[in-house]
Design a protein around this motif. Sequence first.
Motif, PDB file in Angstrom:
ATOM      1  N   VAL A   6       0.845  -0.808  -0.231  1.00  0.00           N
ATOM      2  CA  VAL A   6      -0.163  -0.335  -0.343  1.00  0.00           C
ATOM      3  C   VAL A   6       1.037   1.145   0.074  1.00  0.00           C
ATOM      4  CG1 VAL A   6      -1.847   1.740   1.006  1.00  0.00           C
ATOM      5  CG2 VAL A   6      -1.838  -1.433   1.261  1.00  0.00           C
ATOM      6  N   GLU A   7       0.979   1.889  -1.276  1.00  0.00           N
ATOM      7  CA  GLU A   7       2.052   2.715  -1.277  1.00  0.00           C
ATOM      8  C   GLU A   7       1.180   3.544  -2.153  1.00  0.00           C
ATOM      9  OE1 GLU A   7       4.619   5.543  -1.342  1.00  0.00           O
ATOM     10  OE2 GLU A   7       5.741   4.442  -0.226  1.00  0.00           O
ATOM     11  N   ASP A   8       1.009   4.972  -2.013  1.00  0.00           N
ATOM     12  CA  ASP A   8       0.912   5.889  -3.861  1.00  0.00           C
ATOM     13  C   ASP A   8       1.331   6.257  -3.879  1.00  0.00           C
ATOM     14  OD1 ASP A   8       2.018   7.388  -0.588  1.00  0.00           O
ATOM     15  OD2 ASP A   8       1.189   9.035  -1.761  1.00  0.00           O
ATOM     16  N   GLU A   9       3.080   6.687  -3.818  1.00  0.00           N
ATOM     17  CA  GLU A   9       4.385   6.990  -4.729  1.00  0.00           C
ATOM     18  C   GLU A   9       4.055   5.850  -5.739  1.00  0.00           C
ATOM     19  OE1 GLU A   9       7.720   8.533  -2.547  1.00  0.00           O
ATOM     20  OE2 GLU A   9       6.479   8.184  -1.085  1.00  0.00           O
ATOM     21  N   ARG A  10       4.004   5.699  -7.322  1.00  0.00           N
ATOM     22  CA  ARG A  10       3.342   4.840  -7.611  1.00  0.00           C
ATOM     23  C   ARG A  10       4.633   4.734  -8.453  1.00  0.00           C
ATOM     24  NH1 ARG A  10      -2.194   4.551  -9.973  1.00  0.00           N
ATOM     25  NH2 ARG A  10      -3.092   5.738  -8.935  1.00  0.00           N
ATOM     26  N   LEU A  50       2.722  -1.372   3.998  1.00  0.00           N
ATOM     27  CA  LEU A  50       1.946  -0.436   4.352  1.00  0.00           C
ATOM     28  C   LEU A  50       2.536   1.316   5.009  1.00  0.00           C
ATOM     29  CD1 LEU A  50      -1.417   0.339   4.574  1.00  0.00           C
ATOM     30  CD2 LEU A  50      -0.731  -0.025   6.732  1.00  0.00           C
ATOM     31  N   ASP A  51       2.243   1.845   3.773  1.00  0.00           N
ATOM     32  CA  ASP A  51       2.919   3.416   4.331  1.00  0.00           C
ATOM     33  C   ASP A  51       2.240   4.376   4.601  1.00  0.00           C
ATOM     34  OD1 ASP A  51       4.954   5.440   3.307  1.00  0.00           O
ATOM     35  OD2 ASP A  51       3.455   5.952   1.787  1.00  0.00           O
ATOM     36  N   ILE A  52       3.318   4.607   5.679  1.00  0.00           N
ATOM     37  CA  ILE A  52       2.393   5.716   6.435  1.00  0.00           C
ATOM     38  C   ILE A  52       1.457   6.784   5.970  1.00  0.00           C
ATOM     39  CG2 ILE A  52       2.283   7.698   8.795  1.00  0.00           C
ATOM     40  CD1 ILE A  52       4.093   5.499   9.607  1.00  0.00           C
ATOM     41  N   MET A  53       1.925   8.078   4.688  1.00  0.00           N
ATOM     42  CA  MET A  53       1.397   8.780   4.216  1.00  0.00           C
ATOM     43  C   MET A  53       0.699   8.475   2.927  1.00  0.00           C
ATOM     44  SD  MET A  53       2.638  11.316   6.178  1.00  0.00           S
ATOM     45  CE  MET A  53       2.291  13.106   5.161  1.00  0.00           C
ATOM     46  N   LEU A  54      -0.148   8.374   2.901  1.00  0.00           N
ATOM     47  CA  LEU A  54      -1.286   7.857   2.221  1.00  0.00           C
ATOM     48  C   LEU A  54      -2.654   8.968   2.372  1.00  0.00           C
ATOM     49  CD1 LEU A  54      -1.794   4.124   3.019  1.00  0.00           C
ATOM     50  CD2 LEU A  54      -0.100   4.794   1.106  1.00  0.00           C
ATOM     51  N   SER A 100      12.093   2.603   8.080  1.00  0.00           N
ATOM     52  CA  SER A 100      12.560   4.332   7.924  1.00  0.00           C
ATOM     53  C   SER A 100      12.691   4.318   5.920  1.00  0.00           C
ATOM     54  CB  SER A 100      13.456   4.899   8.857  1.00  0.00           C
ATOM     55  OG  SER A 100      13.387   4.546   9.546  1.00  0.00           O
ATOM     56  N   LYS A 101      12.257   5.169   5.371  1.00  0.00           N
ATOM     57  CA  LYS A 101      12.200   5.694   4.284  1.00  0.00           C
ATOM     58  C   LYS A 101      13.912   6.366   4.230  1.00  0.00           C
ATOM     59  CE  LYS A 101       7.744   5.418   1.530  1.00  0.00           C
ATOM     60  NZ  LYS A 101       6.890   6.027   1.405  1.00  0.00           N
ATOM     61  N   PRO A 102      14.088   6.442   3.292  1.00  0.00           N
ATOM     62  CA  PRO A 102      14.241   5.747   2.417  1.00  0.00           C
ATOM     63  C   PRO A 102      15.339   4.354   3.089  1.00  0.00           C
ATOM     64  CG  PRO A 102      17.210   7.194   2.533  1.00  0.00           C
ATOM     65  CD  PRO A 102      15.463   7.563   3.116  1.00  0.00           C
TER      66      PRO A 102
HETATM   67 CA    CA Z   1       3.024   8.187   0.898  1.00  0.00          CA
END
Ligand code: CA
Length: 224
Positions: A6-10, A50-54, A100-102
């Motif tokens: 689940v990640e909005d950065e395609r 699961l990404d947090i910022m979505l 943690s990203k990256p």
């Molecule tokens: Ca995101």
Amino acid sequence: MRVLVVEDERRLALALQHGLTAEGFSVDIAHDGLSGLAKATERAYDVVLLDIMLPGLNGYRVCQRLRATGSDVGILMLTAKDGEWDEAEALDTGADDYLSKPFSFVVLVARLRALARRMGSRAPRRTVLGDLVVDSAARTCTRGGVAVPLTPREFAVLDHLARRAGEAVSKREILDVWDSGADSDPNTVEVHVSALRRKIDTPFGRAAVQTVRGAGYRLAADGG
Ligand code: CA
């Protein structure tokens, strides 16, 4: 091993799908919180990345709602290292681990495998498919919160299909759950599957136990 990303950065989501598929994972993608939550409740995954910022619903809320449905899927949260979102909160909302990203892809793969191993050895196991809940430890089944009494053999069929939810499972394989004799008749499985449908599907107007022509049966989410 089945993973939901689940990640909005395609571009990142696609790169993860390609990379994880090459590592032998089966990968689905969702690009926002709500569709991620829907997919996670409809199919049986080993781990949700699961990404947090979505958009729609952030990762914390997705995690909370997923746990509120009774799901015990492994959840690995991707946190941004900017201080605004912290790892403690990820764990507080029900995540099993965080990264943690990256992050390094090699580390991600190692964490996913470790998490899947922990999940696999963790009992009891409940499978939630729409409004159908199969509890392997308590050996109970509910549909829409209503307890559905099953015979031990019907439950064995359901439990086996639930553990492989979304996949085609052959009659032979189901038969092996209680009878591994090579000369036993796989068609006896049909009797138990029919009985199972009459109990968990028909009275509720559902068709979760699907026939896969030439292959066997598949348990899918229907309703809820
Ligand atoms: Ca995101």
